[in-house]
Design a protein around this motif. Structure first.
Motif, PDB file in Angstrom:
ATOM      1  N   GLN A 160      46.473  38.425  49.018  1.00  0.00           N
ATOM      2  CA  GLN A 160      45.891  38.758  47.717  1.00  0.00           C
ATOM      3  C   GLN A 160      44.719  37.831  47.401  1.00  0.00           C
ATOM      4  O   GLN A 160      43.684  38.272  46.883  1.00  0.00           O
TER       5      GLN A 160
ATOM      6  N   TYR B 110      46.018  38.583  39.812  1.00  0.00           N
ATOM      7  CA  TYR B 110      45.365  39.372  40.868  1.00  0.00           C
ATOM      8  C   TYR B 110      44.882  40.719  40.349  1.00  0.00           C
ATOM      9  O   TYR B 110      43.691  41.056  40.453  1.00  0.00           O
TER      10      TYR B 110
ATOM     11  N   PRO C 133      48.634  44.005  50.004  1.00  0.00           N
ATOM     12  CA  PRO C 133      47.218  43.686  49.748  1.00  0.00           C
ATOM     13  C   PRO C 133      46.277  44.241  50.814  1.00  0.00           C
ATOM     14  O   PRO C 133      45.094  44.492  50.529  1.00  0.00           O
TER      15      PRO C 133
END
Length: 300
Positions: free
Chosen positions: A115, A155, A223
């Motif tokens: 991430q 994120y 991710p």
């Protein structure tokens, strides 16, 4: 080695033809060897025979069933076909709690690192990156302080805005939900193929979730799917069209570097599960990491 992912939309009928999947659509017949197939994604009004369903399970082909909004809602997996299935399950039940906590730190830690790498790639400001890095540094075995959840909030809000929520009805969430469902199906196929019980996880323990272990093991790949969607879906499509869905599914066929070798993502997932099993059994200290950088590097 299986490699085909078959996406079927509005076919009249799926049936068995010797050792092949026969697809009848608009008066045409298409044959695909079952030994080539890893996954079948089916949409729309299609008839399917019990013979072909039986063969799907024998060949460890996962069938993904989608609803009228084209989102995956169900899986058909094989059951008990691994040659030492009972032995493997007994071992799984007796996995040591300390080992599970350590491995969860590695797994979720790699997810967070991926991430962070994607956030860097997208040019997220240094302050937010520093917060994510600090949260990663605070990660402990078992992640009882939920550093993963805190990183996820920073994120997603950094990428898609402070008002963004994973519950929003929007293209970003639609694409991610579809992508994660495909990842989950692919990982479930590998897990049952190794004789493991999908509901017995190392971190996820929801009594209503039949895929706790699958949800554990797929975390580092999320991710990487986010990056694939950003590059190939959000920049090209306003809606989750048929072509967009095919592109998301094709993620599993993309090249990736793992253990110094280039493989498809689907093959990397299989190698990753094998690496995890060696780690949980004590043959090695940890599973080999799955890095976004190794995916991005294989693209070049």
């Amino acid at each position: 080695m299986t490699w085909r992912i078959v996406h079927i939309k509005e076919s009249e009928r799926l049936q068995l033809k010797l050792d092949n999947l026969e697809i009848l659509k608009r008066g045409e017949k298409y044959l695909i060897p079952l030994s080539d197939i890893s996954m079948v994604v089916i949409e729309g009004n299609t008839s399917i025979t019990t013979n072909i369903l039986s063969q799907f399970t024998k060949y460890n082909i996962v069938l993904v069933v989608c609803d009228n909004k084209y989102l995956p809602t169900g899986l058909l997996l094989n059951y008990g076909n691994y040659h030492h299935c009972a032995k493997r399950v007994i071992e799984q039940v007796h996995w040591l709690e300390e080992k599970k906590r350590l491995l969860w730190k590695d797994i979720v830690g790699q997810k967070i690192l991926n991430q962070i790498e994607f956030a860097k790639y997208k040019g997220i400001n240094e302050e937010r990156l520093s917060i994510m890095i600090e949260l990663y540094n605070q990660l402990q075995p078992g992640d009882y302080s939920n550093r993963e959840g805190h990183v996820a909030k920073v994120y997603f809000n950094s990428l898609y805005g402070v008002d963004f929520s994973r519950d929003n009805d929007c293209m970003v969430n639609g694409a991610m939900n579809y992508g994660y469902a495909i990842l989950r199906a692919a990982m479930a196929r590998i897990v049952v193929g190794q004789g493991l019980m999908t509901m017995l996880g190392i971190f996820h323990k929801n009594e209503y979730n039949s895929f706790n272990l699958v949800d554990d093991l797929m975390e580092p790949f999320r991710p990487i799917m986010d990056y694939w969607i950003d590059q190939n879906i959000l920049s090209e499509y306003e809606f989750l069209t048929y072509e967009a869905r095919l592109t998301i599914i094709d993620f599993l066929n993309q090249p990736m570097i793992y253990l110094s070798k280039k493989s498809s993502v689907d093959q990397v997932m299989q190698k990753y599960v094998s690496s995890f099993l060696k780690a949980i059994s004590g043959e090695r200290n940890k599973a080999h990491p799955v890095s976004l950088m190794d995916f991005m590097g294989a693209e070049r």
